[in-house]
Motif scaffolding. Structure first.
Motif, PDB file in Angstrom:
ATOM      1  N   PRO A 216       0.832  -1.205   0.000  1.00 17.40           N
ATOM      2  CA  PRO A 216       0.000   0.000   0.000  1.00 17.40           C
ATOM      3  C   PRO A 216       0.868   1.258   0.000  1.00 17.40           C
ATOM      4  CG  PRO A 216      -0.861  -1.593   1.563  1.00 17.40           C
ATOM      5  CD  PRO A 216       0.475  -2.127   1.095  1.00 17.40           C
ATOM      6  N   GLY A 217       0.561   2.178  -0.875  1.00 13.22           N
ATOM      7  CA  GLY A 217       1.375   3.375  -1.029  1.00 13.22           C
ATOM      8  C   GLY A 217       2.228   3.346  -2.271  1.00 13.22           C
ATOM      9  N   ASP A 218       2.360   2.169  -2.900  1.00 11.54           N
ATOM     10  CA  ASP A 218       3.131   2.041  -4.134  1.00 11.54           C
ATOM     11  C   ASP A 218       2.339   2.539  -5.323  1.00 11.54           C
ATOM     12  OD1 ASP A 218       5.759   1.028  -3.927  1.00 11.54           O
ATOM     13  OD2 ASP A 218       5.011  -0.971  -3.421  1.00 11.54           O
ATOM     14  N   THR A 219       3.030   3.109  -6.281  1.00 18.29           N
ATOM     15  CA  THR A 219       2.466   3.284  -7.607  1.00 18.29           C
ATOM     16  C   THR A 219       2.837   2.063  -8.431  1.00 18.29           C
ATOM     17  OG1 THR A 219       4.430   4.397  -8.479  1.00 18.29           O
ATOM     18  CG2 THR A 219       2.715   5.790  -7.476  1.00 18.29           C
ATOM     19  N   LEU A 220       2.220   1.922  -9.584  1.00 20.05           N
ATOM     20  CA  LEU A 220       2.585   0.806 -10.452  1.00 20.05           C
ATOM     21  C   LEU A 220       4.058   0.888 -10.817  1.00 20.05           C
ATOM     22  CD1 LEU A 220       1.732  -1.645 -12.202  1.00 20.05           C
ATOM     23  CD2 LEU A 220       1.284   0.003 -14.051  1.00 20.05           C
ATOM     24  N   ALA A 221       4.555   2.097 -11.059  1.00 19.44           N
ATOM     25  CA  ALA A 221       5.957   2.268 -11.435  1.00 19.44           C
ATOM     26  C   ALA A 221       6.880   1.830 -10.306  1.00 19.44           C
ATOM     27  CB  ALA A 221       6.223   3.719 -11.808  1.00 19.44           C
ATOM     28  N   SER A 222       6.614   2.274  -9.087  1.00 20.15           N
ATOM     29  CA  SER A 222       7.505   1.908  -7.974  1.00 20.15           C
ATOM     30  C   SER A 222       7.430   0.412  -7.685  1.00 20.15           C
ATOM     31  CB  SER A 222       7.143   2.718  -6.724  1.00 20.15           C
ATOM     32  OG  SER A 222       5.859   2.365  -6.226  1.00 20.15           O
ATOM     33  N   ALA A 223       6.222  -0.172  -7.800  1.00 21.22           N
ATOM     34  CA  ALA A 223       6.089  -1.603  -7.511  1.00 21.22           C
ATOM     35  C   ALA A 223       6.810  -2.436  -8.557  1.00 21.22           C
ATOM     36  CB  ALA A 223       4.614  -1.976  -7.453  1.00 21.22           C
ATOM     37  N   LEU A 224       6.699  -2.064  -9.824  1.00 26.84           N
ATOM     38  CA  LEU A 224       7.405  -2.820 -10.859  1.00 26.84           C
ATOM     39  C   LEU A 224       8.913  -2.645 -10.737  1.00 26.84           C
ATOM     40  CD1 LEU A 224       5.111  -2.290 -13.993  1.00 26.84           C
ATOM     41  CD2 LEU A 224       5.385  -4.367 -12.624  1.00 26.84           C
ATOM     42  N   LEU A 225       9.382  -1.435 -10.453  1.00 29.07           N
ATOM     43  CA  LEU A 225      10.816  -1.227 -10.243  1.00 29.07           C
ATOM     44  C   LEU A 225      11.314  -2.072  -9.078  1.00 29.07           C
ATOM     45  CD1 LEU A 225      11.181   2.639 -10.730  1.00 29.07           C
ATOM     46  CD2 LEU A 225      12.152   0.856 -12.189  1.00 29.07           C
ATOM     47  N   ALA A 226      10.508  -2.144  -8.018  1.00 31.25           N
ATOM     48  CA  ALA A 226      10.896  -2.957  -6.860  1.00 31.25           C
ATOM     49  C   ALA A 226      11.008  -4.425  -7.218  1.00 31.25           C
ATOM     50  CB  ALA A 226       9.872  -2.771  -5.737  1.00 31.25           C
ATOM     51  N   ASN A 227      10.243  -4.862  -8.224  1.00 32.45           N
ATOM     52  CA  ASN A 227      10.306  -6.254  -8.669  1.00 32.45           C
ATOM     53  C   ASN A 227      11.336  -6.477  -9.767  1.00 32.45           C
ATOM     54  OD1 ASN A 227       7.992  -8.111  -7.475  1.00 32.45           O
ATOM     55  ND2 ASN A 227       7.144  -6.040  -7.655  1.00 32.45           N
ATOM     56  N   GLY A 228      12.163  -5.486 -10.015  1.00 34.04           N
ATOM     57  CA  GLY A 228      13.239  -5.638 -10.986  1.00 34.04           C
ATOM     58  C   GLY A 228      12.836  -5.417 -12.427  1.00 34.04           C
ATOM     59  N   VAL A 229      11.633  -4.905 -12.682  1.00 38.04           N
ATOM     60  CA  VAL A 229      11.177  -4.642 -14.053  1.00 38.04           C
ATOM     61  C   VAL A 229      11.755  -3.317 -14.529  1.00 38.04           C
ATOM     62  CG1 VAL A 229       9.165  -4.229 -15.524  1.00 38.04           C
ATOM     63  CG2 VAL A 229       9.049  -5.940 -13.693  1.00 38.04           C
ATOM     64  N   SER A 230      12.405  -3.338 -15.652  1.00 39.99           N
ATOM     65  CA  SER A 230      12.965  -2.107 -16.200  1.00 39.99           C
ATOM     66  C   SER A 230      12.298  -1.692 -17.502  1.00 39.99           C
ATOM     67  CB  SER A 230      14.478  -2.267 -16.441  1.00 39.99           C
ATOM     68  OG  SER A 230      14.722  -3.339 -17.348  1.00 39.99           O
ATOM     69  N   LEU A 231      11.661  -2.662 -18.217  1.00 41.87           N
ATOM     70  CA  LEU A 231      11.028  -2.377 -19.503  1.00 41.87           C
ATOM     71  C   LEU A 231       9.529  -2.149 -19.279  1.00 41.87           C
ATOM     72  CD1 LEU A 231      11.253  -2.182 -22.585  1.00 41.87           C
ATOM     73  CD2 LEU A 231      10.908  -4.667 -22.685  1.00 41.87           C
ATOM     74  N   PHE A 232       9.047  -0.935 -19.610  1.00 39.73           N
ATOM     75  CA  PHE A 232       7.658  -0.574 -19.350  1.00 39.73           C
ATOM     76  C   PHE A 232       6.829  -0.399 -20.619  1.00 39.73           C
ATOM     77  CE2 PHE A 232       9.320   0.089 -15.237  1.00 39.73           C
ATOM     78  CZ  PHE A 232       8.266   0.251 -14.341  1.00 39.73           C
ATOM     79  N   GLY A 233       7.449  -0.033 -21.706  1.00 40.47           N
ATOM     80  CA  GLY A 233       6.675   0.231 -22.904  1.00 40.47           C
ATOM     81  C   GLY A 233       7.555   0.400 -24.118  1.00 40.47           C
ATOM     82  N   ARG A 234       6.914   0.787 -25.220  1.00 35.88           N
ATOM     83  CA  ARG A 234       7.611   1.040 -26.481  1.00 35.88           C
ATOM     84  C   ARG A 234       7.256   2.441 -26.962  1.00 35.88           C
ATOM     85  NH1 ARG A 234      11.400  -2.830 -28.606  1.00 35.88           N
ATOM     86  NH2 ARG A 234      11.001  -4.711 -27.371  1.00 35.88           N
ATOM     87  N   SER A 235       8.212   3.055 -27.627  1.00 38.49           N
ATOM     88  CA  SER A 235       7.986   4.425 -28.084  1.00 38.49           C
ATOM     89  C   SER A 235       7.035   4.450 -29.276  1.00 38.49           C
ATOM     90  CB  SER A 235       9.307   5.091 -28.445  1.00 38.49           C
ATOM     91  OG  SER A 235       9.887   4.482 -29.586  1.00 38.49           O
TER      92      SER A 235
END
Length: 991
Positions: free
Chosen positions: A31-50
């Motif tokens: 609780p308190g995480d954004t999707l970005a912070s939660a994914l970064l915490a799980n080691g995800v670096s790729l979020f999308g395509r330009s």
């Protein structure tokens, strides 16, 4: 423990876990995480395509300025695209997918576009698809061929075809002080204003109040800054004169200190309570606005600056300080100012290894150097990052000698291993709302940024919005904005860093260097625009699409201007900047529509609407209004109902809801002169307390509208218009005052919704009013035809004018909208003893046809006053709008369509829209001499009658013709008569 979650720190609730999915893979956060912070915490670096090249992209920012990490949220069958992962709070069951890729985020065949990047530069679609010749595909034919493929590739996420089942609300608020932004400056401004007794509203776009204090590591009044702002926010929440709005983005600044804001009420929840909206749209009208909106950090432009793992320094600091997330293990920093050194230390203390700090400057302050030493990083001054390495994640950076003043590189490039690069190219104050309010940005050479003007009406700035980044000074500005002197500034312990950057925006080296990450606009695209003549900031924006994406140039605007300025050989302020326009951030259409949906048009209900429904009324739409058709009794047809209502009204009394009539207050010293110019007849002779029927022409001499205007005072008039033309008339009057006669001192106010109106008609109407009204008499001497009196009905103040649309003795009774139903019910109750019935538009239309009164059916934009036999209203003593054009040859021709009455000779119904023929030809209808505008069965005459516009109609009275209605297969003989079917002398309404 997640791979990148720090062992301690952050403001998230580590005691609870939340499950969510991204591209079908399950993850957990807190609780308190954004999707970005939660994914970064799980080691995800790729979020999308330009957008254009489909290059892999990671998170760049941590807030509303994020250009890369856009996702689509799945809600049942519905999907909502282009949501910033940095603004989306996670909740149990959240399902999110990446977008702008096929077939998967990791393997996107659209990335092949990078091979054709040389032909996909700025404006490629203009140049490529509008001219080449390939066999038969010449010129625009080639564009037609390519259009299908371009449209399929256009856009970012895919919109949903399923209907939106969410609920939305609208809210209006009034306050003395609106504070936009809840950083330290904003909160202390709110506290100061509240202490003076002012009504205060604080709008904060994030879920947590406090702004940068939540992760800055500073100290205020001997407390950690995040604790100090949390305590102050709690203190404000306990005050009755303060309203705190978290998750609320102020997106538009309009006239009169009117702020539009969007509150995300339930986006962060797994489920909503009964009746709870998803979003709430606020319209806030404030006496004063405090803009404490902070500033956005800018990236630097260099080859490979878009690779996943490249992040704004302040964003990484926020992820570590607020969310307890490490954006990388081996972190490098690239900066042109001192601010990034604080970020580097914050990440070092959170557990990251800082491998290098690359600074374009030769000299750095002692405070910054001290922080650098504490990080243990290698300090590389007079250097620049000239490239990055890696594929879908950063693996290293290339560093080379750099001369900041000349922009030249020297020496050999050196590779440094790193999985995260923090960049800082200076700060841009968030002046968007001020710009919307009309403020002209001023360039600061020291901060290399556009600042708001020092003097403005309606708003006052504080903190980073003003370019004030030192905490103590920002708090002082907040206090001053709230109305207190700066001697109450709290004690502060913070890093004494100078964030004024070196004037370096781009490192020119080989490779693609991106300015606008979302639309794939490169530095070379900006220079190409310069070479091709698109040098104005507005042309640059549209030709390259720089700043036209969902982030609206929040990170790309100033770097793009700097590159264009360099190409032009000018300074940035000479190039200028585009004006910011609303919305500041995306707004859901559902929130703008709020409670009304299904139809694009708004629905307008009269104050008595619920009474009508409860008493058996059949409703239909009349323009935007819901109006009563009939009050049908069980088993009655529509015709039987309206005949009964009209007959009873003529014999006893009837009451109709006329709240929908347009009502406009015309006030001011020149109101009389204005009305004389607007109306064809004279109003300067109208006594106070009387009303007069008026006719209005357009400038071309054709009829615009008719209605009555009441003189309530020497300079106060109440103009009524037809329901359908209320908006057109208001627009017409405002145009005349704004453009034609700006010297006239006249104020116009639409008051249609402020008045509820009831028309009571029939021979017993005076007796009913006499039994109801107190404080005024309604006898013929006191209230003659077109007279006005004021009194009360059942304790509610009313204004009564004696006038008639039905042709009967009639009165219009007006009260405040809030008293509408109360007055209506009182009239109904007293009227029962006199046989009073409510009647709808069908009966009203029947009686007006019998009387020969015109409405919008006849005033169709093509008729003159003479066509309607209203030439007696055309004054010969004064000019008026349309008087110069109304006598044109075409408007006075003897064969023009003129208003007549039509009587059915075969005793069958007539239909509006039927043609009038001199000769009947059922097989080949031709030779129309006019058309029916309205028709009904007349209970007063016992005949089917109607009104029509017929060529030379006045001369044809007493002759016979035929109606021809092939679509409804209605043909038959009719007689053309006077349009005054009933009581032509007007004895009944003057009785």
């Amino acid at each position: 423990m997640s791979p990148r979650r720090a062992m301690s720190g952050g403001l998230v609730d580590r005691s609870r876990s939340i499950r969510f999915s991204f591209d079908g893979q399950d993850f957990t956060g807190h609780p308190g995480d954004t999707l970005a912070s939660a994914l970064l915490a799980n080691g995800v670096s790729l979020f999308g395509r330009s957008f254009k090249y489909h290059r892999p992209r990671g998170v760049l920012a941590a807030g509303v300025d994020e250009p890369n990490a856009l996702v689509t949220v799945l809600r049942g069958e519905a999907r909502e695209p282009n949501i910033q992962a940095t603004m989306l709070e996670i909740h149990d069951g959240l399902k999110v997918v990446s977008q702008n890729r096929f077939p998967t985020l990791g393997f996107d065949i659209g990335a092949v576009n990078q091979l054709g990047s040389k032909i996909l530069g700025a404006g490629f679609y203009y140049k490529t698809f509008m001219g080449p010749v390939f066999g038969p595909l010449k010129g625009t034919r080639f564009w037609m061929f390519c259009e299908h493929f371009i449209r399929r590739a256009a856009g970012l996420g895919s919109a949903s075809a399923a209907p939106d089942s969410s609920r939305y609300e609208r809210m209006n608020a009034f306050c003395d002080v609106l504070v936009v932004g809840s950083g330290p400056a904003g909160l202390i401004a709110a506290k100061a204003a509240a202490a003076s007794g002012a009504r205060v509203v604080v709008a904060e776009q994030a879920a947590r109040f406090g702004g940068s204090a939540n992760w800055s590591g500073e100290t205020i009044d001997a407390r950690p800054a995040n604790e100090w702002v949390a305590g102050l926010a709690h203190e404000l929440s306990e005050l009755a004169n303060v309203t705190l709005l978290p998750r609320t983005t102020a997106w538009g600044y309009y006239d009169g200190n009117t702020i539009a804001a969007l509150e995300r009420v339930a986006d962060h929840k797994s489920s909503t309570r009964k009746g709870e909206p998803r979003h709430r749209h606020w319209t806030i009208r404030a006496g004063k606005v405090v803009l404490a909106t902070g500033a956005f950090e800018r990236p630097l432009v260099f080859p490979g600056n878009d690779r996943p793992g490249v992040m704004l320094a302040s964003a990484a600091e926020r992820y570590a300080g607020e969310y307890g997330v490490l954006p990388g293990e081996k972190v490098a920093v690239f900066t042109n100012n001192d601010g990034a050194y604080r970020s580097a230390l914050a990440l070092r203390e959170a557990g990251c290894r800082i491998v290098a700090i690359v600074d374009v400057r030769a000299d750095i302050s002692s405070a910054a150097r001290e922080l650098a030493v504490r990080t243990g990083a290698e300090i590389l001054t007079v250097r620049a990052v000239v490239g990055t390495e890696g594929g879908k994640a950063l693996t290293g950076i290339k560093v080379q000698g750099f001369h900041a003043e000349t922009g030249t590189l020297s020496g050999d490039a050196r590779t440094i291993e790193a999985d995260c690069l923090l960049v800082s190219g200076g700060w841009s104050p968030v002046i968007n709302l001020a710009s919307q309010a009309g403020a002209k940005a001023e360039w600061s050479e020291r901060l290399q940024a556009f600042l708001p003007p020092k003097n403005a009406d309606g708003w006052i700035g504080a903190g980073g919005f003003n370019g004030t980044f030192a905490l103590e000074a920002a708090l002082a500005e907040g206090l001053a904005a709230g109305g207190k002197t700066a001697d109450a500034v709290p004690d502060v312990i913070s890093y004494e860093l100078d964030i004024a950057p070196a004037p370096v925006f781009e490192i020119e080296a080989g490779g693609k260097a991106f300015v606008d990450f979302q639309h794939d606009v490169t530095a070379d695209d900006v220079r190409l625009a310069h070479r091709e003549g698109f040098q104005s900031v507005e042309h640059l924006k549209r030709y390259t699409t720089l700043g036209m994406a969902t982030d609206q140039g929040k990170t790309s605007n100033v770097p793009g201007l700097a590159i264009m300025a360099n190409a032009l050989g000018k300074q940035i302020p000479e190039v200028g900047t585009t004006r910011f326009r609303p919305p500041f951030a995306p707004v859901t259409i559902g929130a703008l529509a709020a409670e009304r949906y299904g139809e694009i048009r708004p629905e307008r209900l009269t104050p008595m609407h619920d009474w009508h429904i409860a008493n058996g009324a059949t409703m239909y739409s009349a323009g935007l209004w819901h109006r009563t058709m009939i009050y049908g009794l069980p088993g009655e047809t529509v015709e039987q109902a309206y005949v009964r209502e009209a007959k009873t009204t003529r014999e006893a009394a009837g009451i109709a809801d006329v709240s929908t009539l347009g009502k406009i207050m015309v006030q001011g010293p020149d109101a009389v002169d204005f009305l004389d110019r607007v109306y064809t007849n004279t109003f300067s002779t109208l006594p106070v307390g009387k009303a007069r029927y008026g006719l209005m022409l357009r400038e071309d001499g054709l009829v615009l509208d008719d209605g009555t205007t009441w003189r309530l005072g020497e300079q106060d008039f109440l103009m009524t218009t037809t329901t359908a033309n209320a908006g057109k008339v208001m627009q017409h009057l405002e145009y005349l005052l704004d453009v034609i006669w700006p010297d006239l001192k006249v104020q116009l106010t639409s008051v249609t919704d402020q008045w509820a109106g009831a028309s009571i008609a029939g021979p017993k109407s005076r007796e009913i009013l006499a039994a109801c009204v107190t404080g005024a008499k309604v006898d013929n001497d006191t209230l003659p035809f077109m007279g006005i009196v004021y009194g009360e009905i059942s304790g509610a103040p009313v204004m009564i004018c004696r006038l008639s649309f039905s042709g009967e003795l009639a009165y219009e009774v007006y009260s405040g909208a809030g008293h509408g139903t109360h007055v209506w019910e009182a009239l109904i109750e007293v009227g029962k003893a006199f046989g009073l019935v409510p009647y709808g538009l069908e009966a009203l239309g029947t009686m007006r046809i019998e009387k020969g009164h015109v409405t919008g059916a006849e005033i169709d934009g093509r008729v003159t006053a003479r066509d309607l036999h209203l030439d007696w209203m055309l004054s010969k003593k004064k000019p008026f709008v349309g008087s110069m054009m109304m006598d044109r040859e075409g408007l006075t021709a003897p064969d023009r369509l003129q208003l007549v009455g039509i009587m059915s000779l075969d005793n069958l119904p007539l239909n509006g829209g039927s043609h009038i023929m001199e000769e009947l030809d059922r097989d080949n209808p031709h030779g129309s001499i006019g058309h029916m505008t309205a028709a009904c069965y007349s209970p007063a005459l016992g005949r089917h009658i109607g009104l029509a516009l017929v060529k030379a109609g006045k001369e044809l009275r007493g002759t016979r013709a035929f109606i021809s209605d092939p679509l409804r297969k209605r043909f038959g003989p009719v007689e053309i008569v006077s349009h005054h079917f009933y009581d032509p002398e007007g004895k009944r309404m003057h009785g």
